[in-house]
Scaffold this motif. Structure first.
Motif, PDB file in Angstrom:
ATOM      1  N   SER A 499      17.624   5.043  37.190  1.00 28.41           N
ATOM      2  CA  SER A 499      16.291   5.010  37.823  1.00 28.41           C
ATOM      3  C   SER A 499      16.177   6.100  38.898  1.00 28.41           C
ATOM      4  O   SER A 499      15.126   6.694  39.084  1.00 28.41           O
ATOM      5  CB  SER A 499      16.016   3.626  38.429  1.00 28.41           C
ATOM      6  N   THR A 500      17.295   6.385  39.597  1.00 32.16           N
ATOM      7  CA  THR A 500      17.306   7.489  40.575  1.00 32.16           C
ATOM      8  C   THR A 500      17.059   8.815  39.871  1.00 32.16           C
ATOM      9  O   THR A 500      16.302   9.658  40.356  1.00 32.16           O
ATOM     10  CB  THR A 500      18.664   7.546  41.305  1.00 32.16           C
ATOM     11  N   MET A 501      17.693   8.989  38.722  1.00 33.03           N
ATOM     12  CA  MET A 501      17.516  10.215  37.938  1.00 33.03           C
ATOM     13  C   MET A 501      16.063  10.368  37.511  1.00 33.03           C
ATOM     14  O   MET A 501      15.502  11.465  37.586  1.00 33.03           O
ATOM     15  CB  MET A 501      18.432  10.164  36.701  1.00 33.03           C
ATOM     16  N   ARG A 502      15.456   9.258  37.081  1.00 27.42           N
ATOM     17  CA  ARG A 502      14.049   9.329  36.666  1.00 27.42           C
ATOM     18  C   ARG A 502      13.139   9.713  37.835  1.00 27.42           C
ATOM     19  O   ARG A 502      12.191  10.467  37.682  1.00 27.42           O
ATOM     20  CB  ARG A 502      13.613   7.986  36.063  1.00 27.42           C
ATOM     21  N   GLU A 503      13.467   9.184  39.030  1.00 29.76           N
ATOM     22  CA  GLU A 503      12.702   9.540  40.227  1.00 29.76           C
ATOM     23  C   GLU A 503      12.802  11.038  40.520  1.00 29.76           C
ATOM     24  O   GLU A 503      11.817  11.687  40.853  1.00 29.76           O
ATOM     25  CB  GLU A 503      13.215   8.754  41.442  1.00 29.76           C
ATOM     26  N   LEU A 504      14.009  11.573  40.411  1.00 23.45           N
ATOM     27  CA  LEU A 504      14.214  13.006  40.657  1.00 23.45           C
ATOM     28  C   LEU A 504      13.408  13.843  39.679  1.00 23.45           C
ATOM     29  O   LEU A 504      12.786  14.835  40.053  1.00 23.45           O
ATOM     30  CB  LEU A 504      15.700  13.354  40.547  1.00 23.45           C
ATOM     31  N   GLU A 505      13.457  13.441  38.399  1.00 24.93           N
ATOM     32  CA  GLU A 505      12.703  14.178  37.380  1.00 24.93           C
ATOM     33  C   GLU A 505      11.202  14.112  37.662  1.00 24.93           C
ATOM     34  O   GLU A 505      10.479  15.083  37.493  1.00 24.93           O
ATOM     35  CB  GLU A 505      13.008  13.613  35.981  1.00 24.93           C
ATOM     36  N   LYS A 506      10.767  12.927  38.108  1.00 24.43           N
ATOM     37  CA  LYS A 506       9.345  12.746  38.438  1.00 24.43           C
ATOM     38  C   LYS A 506       8.957  13.670  39.606  1.00 24.43           C
ATOM     39  O   LYS A 506       7.921  14.318  39.600  1.00 24.43           O
ATOM     40  CB  LYS A 506       9.109  11.282  38.813  1.00 24.43           C
ATOM     41  N   ASN A 507       9.846  13.743  40.630  1.00 21.54           N
ATOM     42  CA  ASN A 507       9.587  14.627  41.781  1.00 21.54           C
ATOM     43  C   ASN A 507       9.504  16.085  41.352  1.00 21.54           C
ATOM     44  O   ASN A 507       8.715  16.862  41.874  1.00 21.54           O
ATOM     45  CB  ASN A 507      10.695  14.471  42.829  1.00 21.54           C
ATOM     46  N   LYS A 508      10.354  16.452  40.383  1.00 20.65           N
ATOM     47  CA  LYS A 508      10.329  17.832  39.888  1.00 20.65           C
ATOM     48  C   LYS A 508       8.992  18.139  39.230  1.00 20.65           C
ATOM     49  O   LYS A 508       8.431  19.210  39.396  1.00 20.65           O
ATOM     50  CB  LYS A 508      11.459  18.060  38.882  1.00 20.65           C
ATOM     51  N   ARG A 509       8.492  17.150  38.452  1.00 23.45           N
ATOM     52  CA  ARG A 509       7.216  17.368  37.765  1.00 23.45           C
ATOM     53  C   ARG A 509       6.071  17.465  38.759  1.00 23.45           C
ATOM     54  O   ARG A 509       5.166  18.261  38.626  1.00 23.45           O
ATOM     55  CB  ARG A 509       6.970  16.249  36.746  1.00 23.45           C
ATOM     56  N   VAL A 510       6.129  16.604  39.808  1.00 22.88           N
ATOM     57  CA  VAL A 510       5.094  16.632  40.851  1.00 22.88           C
ATOM     58  C   VAL A 510       5.100  17.977  41.554  1.00 22.88           C
ATOM     59  O   VAL A 510       4.069  18.549  41.890  1.00 22.88           O
ATOM     60  CB  VAL A 510       5.329  15.487  41.872  1.00 22.88           C
ATOM     61  N   ASP A 511       6.304  18.514  41.738  1.00 20.63           N
ATOM     62  CA  ASP A 511       6.464  19.800  42.416  1.00 20.63           C
ATOM     63  C   ASP A 511       6.407  20.952  41.408  1.00 20.63           C
ATOM     64  O   ASP A 511       7.090  21.945  41.545  1.00 20.63           O
ATOM     65  CB  ASP A 511       7.803  19.814  43.167  1.00 20.63           C
ATOM     66  N   GLY A 512       5.579  20.781  40.387  1.00 22.11           N
ATOM     67  CA  GLY A 512       5.512  21.754  39.301  1.00 22.11           C
ATOM     68  C   GLY A 512       5.230  23.170  39.730  1.00 22.11           C
ATOM     69  O   GLY A 512       5.658  24.125  39.097  1.00 22.11           O
ATOM     70  N   ASN A 513       4.502  23.352  40.836  1.00 17.94           N
ATOM     71  CA  ASN A 513       4.193  24.711  41.285  1.00 17.94           C
ATOM     72  C   ASN A 513       5.439  25.499  41.647  1.00 17.94           C
ATOM     73  O   ASN A 513       5.440  26.711  41.598  1.00 17.94           O
ATOM     74  CB  ASN A 513       3.260  24.673  42.511  1.00 17.94           C
ATOM     75  N   GLY A 514       6.504  24.809  42.050  1.00 16.69           N
ATOM     76  CA  GLY A 514       7.727  25.510  42.451  1.00 16.69           C
ATOM     77  C   GLY A 514       8.600  25.882  41.289  1.00 16.69           C
ATOM     78  O   GLY A 514       9.599  26.543  41.460  1.00 16.69           O
ATOM     79  N   GLU A 515       8.213  25.491  40.060  1.00 19.68           N
ATOM     80  CA  GLU A 515       9.127  25.695  38.945  1.00 19.68           C
ATOM     81  C   GLU A 515       9.272  27.134  38.514  1.00 19.68           C
ATOM     82  O   GLU A 515      10.239  27.495  37.896  1.00 19.68           O
ATOM     83  CB  GLU A 515       8.704  24.832  37.759  1.00 19.68           C
ATOM     84  N   SER A 516       8.292  27.973  38.868  1.00 19.62           N
ATOM     85  CA  SER A 516       8.459  29.381  38.518  1.00 19.62           C
ATOM     86  C   SER A 516       9.631  30.001  39.251  1.00 19.62           C
ATOM     87  O   SER A 516      10.214  30.949  38.809  1.00 19.62           O
ATOM     88  CB  SER A 516       7.184  30.162  38.853  1.00 19.62           C
TER      89      SER A 516
END
Length: 534
Positions: A499-516
């Motif tokens: 569940s912690t891993m899923r939270e991290l992945e969710k945070n990454k998606r929310v922070d999508g602008n930083g993915e570049s």
């Protein structure tokens, strides 16, 4: 569109740094340093490999019992505890690099003592000295490599110690075969004494390596750490982020950018054992259980019994010729080395968990077939060629499946999960457990096989491997591609880490602008919040 152009106009360099998997220049430097540091593992590998054959000749020459032989074979692992226990503090005092030099010097002395041994007691003194050197080498090589490597290739580079252990085992097996024709009193002494040669090259080669950037930061030498990170990172952005992560973990304020800064005493190691053993946080407790557990199951699933006693196993399987036993043992070393090379390329592509679980699954099946084959041979009055072939194939399958996951991942995983301040000591605890279990298995295998039959021993190892598979599946989160400091976020929830891993992945998606920016934004935003919260 205009917005996109505006965004892409300036971060083109960041996007280009993220798209290619590596910048050859930088990775070549990290690659060369990882190879040099990991060569310390050749020392242990050579000793394991050479003792499997030298033991046959030592037993004949010195006329010692099976019990004395198994003690001689396995005692180096117990002695290495002294080295691995001291290595954590030593590497914090004098640095990771000079600790590697110290390991090489100690092993050199031990190999010479073994080569010139006149009796069993003298030989045990040589084993004692060499064991301390091996303990130092085992602890420091994965720590140094993990601290130097960029996240994109850390699994690949940190698996090098296991690669070199296997290369050392193969060299030991070849040495057995090459010197087996020498006179009895001379052959085993040459086999053991020649192990001093690699340590000379190692001690000289290490002087060309840089110090670990994490150790430099702990000493307050930010300027030197920046230079090393610039050379070993995939991009300038990654180098800056790695430096920020290390500074935060070491308790240095972000605004401190001088070449030399003052570091609080606490960062030098005071209170480490208290935080690690006596009063650990849930995160540290989970990390410690995972780090110790993976080392425990690596050894108790029987790898050192197979590698050290393969000539004896082949003898039980029905191979009687000395040279044929040694040749079959060389085949074991060759298969083991080939498959570890395959594993190094898969670690950062497939991830730690899938490789580990597949590897242990394969070990369970091969241990079952080996136990069955040896039991059938034991209870048969005639020579069963198919059972002999099955036993040999099972040994080869076992070392192959071990080498593709369980072998390298133990060292990669345990060296990358500990927080910076606890890393040296945490890794040394894992190595200590590894050596205790290896010594226990090595020093009891012959007696154990007499008590419950050799087939029964491998059924026992199969049971341990099954327990290990369950432990890994339930308690070990995936660490592929995570920064060393980010991993602290994944641990602490024990069986609920998914569940912690899923939270991290969710945070990454929310922070999508930083993915570049790839490495730069998304990781830092996930990581820094929880770390400062602690």
């Amino acid at each position: 569109m205009a917005d996109r152009k505006g965004v892409s106009g300036q971060p083109d360099t960041a996007v280009s740094a993220f798209d290619p998997p590596q910048k050859p220049k930088r990775n070549k430097f990290a690659f060369a340093c990882a190879i040099l540091a990991s060569m310390t593992s050749i020392l242990l590998g050579y000793d394991i490999g050479v003792m499997s054959g030298a033991g046959l000749y030592i037993q004949k020459d010195l006329k010692i019992s099976d019990v004395k032989l198994e003690v001689l074979m396995g005692i180096l692992n117990v002695y290495s505890l002294i080295g691995s226990a001291a290595a954590g503090r030593t590497s914090d005092w004098i640095g990771r690099r000079y600790t590697i030099v110290l390991a090489a010097v100690i092993f050199f002395a031990g190999a010479l003592l073994m080569g010139f041994a006149t009796d069993y007691a003298f030989l045990m003194v040589g084993r004692f000295v060499a064991g301390i050197g091996v303990g130092y080498a085992l602890m420091i090589a994965p720590v140094y490599t993990a601290e130097l490597s960029p996240a994109s290739t850390r699994g690949f580079l940190t698996s090098f110690p296991e690669v070199f252990i296997n290369a050392g085992i193969l060299l030991g097996y070849v040495s057995n075969y090459a010197f087996s024709k020498l006179p009895l009193h001379l052959g085993w002494r040459v086999m053991l004494g020649i192990g001093a040669v690699p340590s000379v090259f190692l001690a000289v080669g290490v002087l060309a390596m840089p110090e670990s950037p994490r150790w430099l930061v702990l000493q307050g030498r930010l300027g030197d750490a920046k230079k090393v990170l610039d050379k070993t990172s995939d991009s300038k952005e990654e180098a800056l982020l790695r430096l920020a992560d290390i500074k935060e973990a070491a308790g240095i304020p972000p605004e401190c950018n001088d070449d030399v800064v003052a570091v609080s005493k606490r960062s030098h190691g005071e209170g480490v054992w208290r935080d690690l053993i006596l009063h650990p946080t849930p995160t540290v407790r989970h990390i410690l259980i995972a780090g110790v557990g993976i080392h425990f199951f690596q050894q108790t699933s029987g790898i050192d019994a197979v590698v050290l006693y393969s000539p004896k196993i082949f003898e039980k399987a029905g191979i009687t010729s000395e040279s044929h036993k040694l040749l079959a043992t060389v085949a074991v070393g060759f298969v083991k080395t080939m498959f570890i090379l395959v594993a190094t390329f898969l670690l950062d592509r497939i991830g730690r968990r899938p490789l580990l679980l597949t590897s242990v699954g394969g070990m369970i099946l091969s241990l079952a077939s080996l136990g069955m084959a040896l039991t059938i041979i034991d209870h048969s009055d005639t020579k069963l060629i198919w059972a002999i072939a099955l036993a040999i194939a099972s040994v080869l399958a076992y070392v192959a499946t071990f080498s593709i996951g369980m072998g390298p991942i133990t060292w990669v995983y345990s060296s990358e999960i500990f927080p910076l301040r606890l890393r040296a000591q945490g890794t040394s605890i894992g190595v200590a457990v590894n050596r205790v279990m290896s010594g226990t298995i090595s020093m009891t295998f012959l007696s154990f096989s007499k008590a419950i039959t050799i087939g029964g021993v491998f059924f026992f190892f199969m049971g341990v491997a099954i327990a290990g598979w369950v432990f890994f599946y339930t308690l070990l989160p995936e660490t592929q591609g995570k920064t060393l400091e980010e991993m602290q976020v994944l641990f602490g929830t024990f069986f609920k880490w998914r569940s912690t891993m899923r939270e991290l992945e969710k945070n990454k998606r929310v922070d999508g602008n930083g993915e570049s920016n790839g490495y730069t934004n998304s990781n830092s935003q996930i990581q820094l919040g929880p770390l400062t919260a602690k």
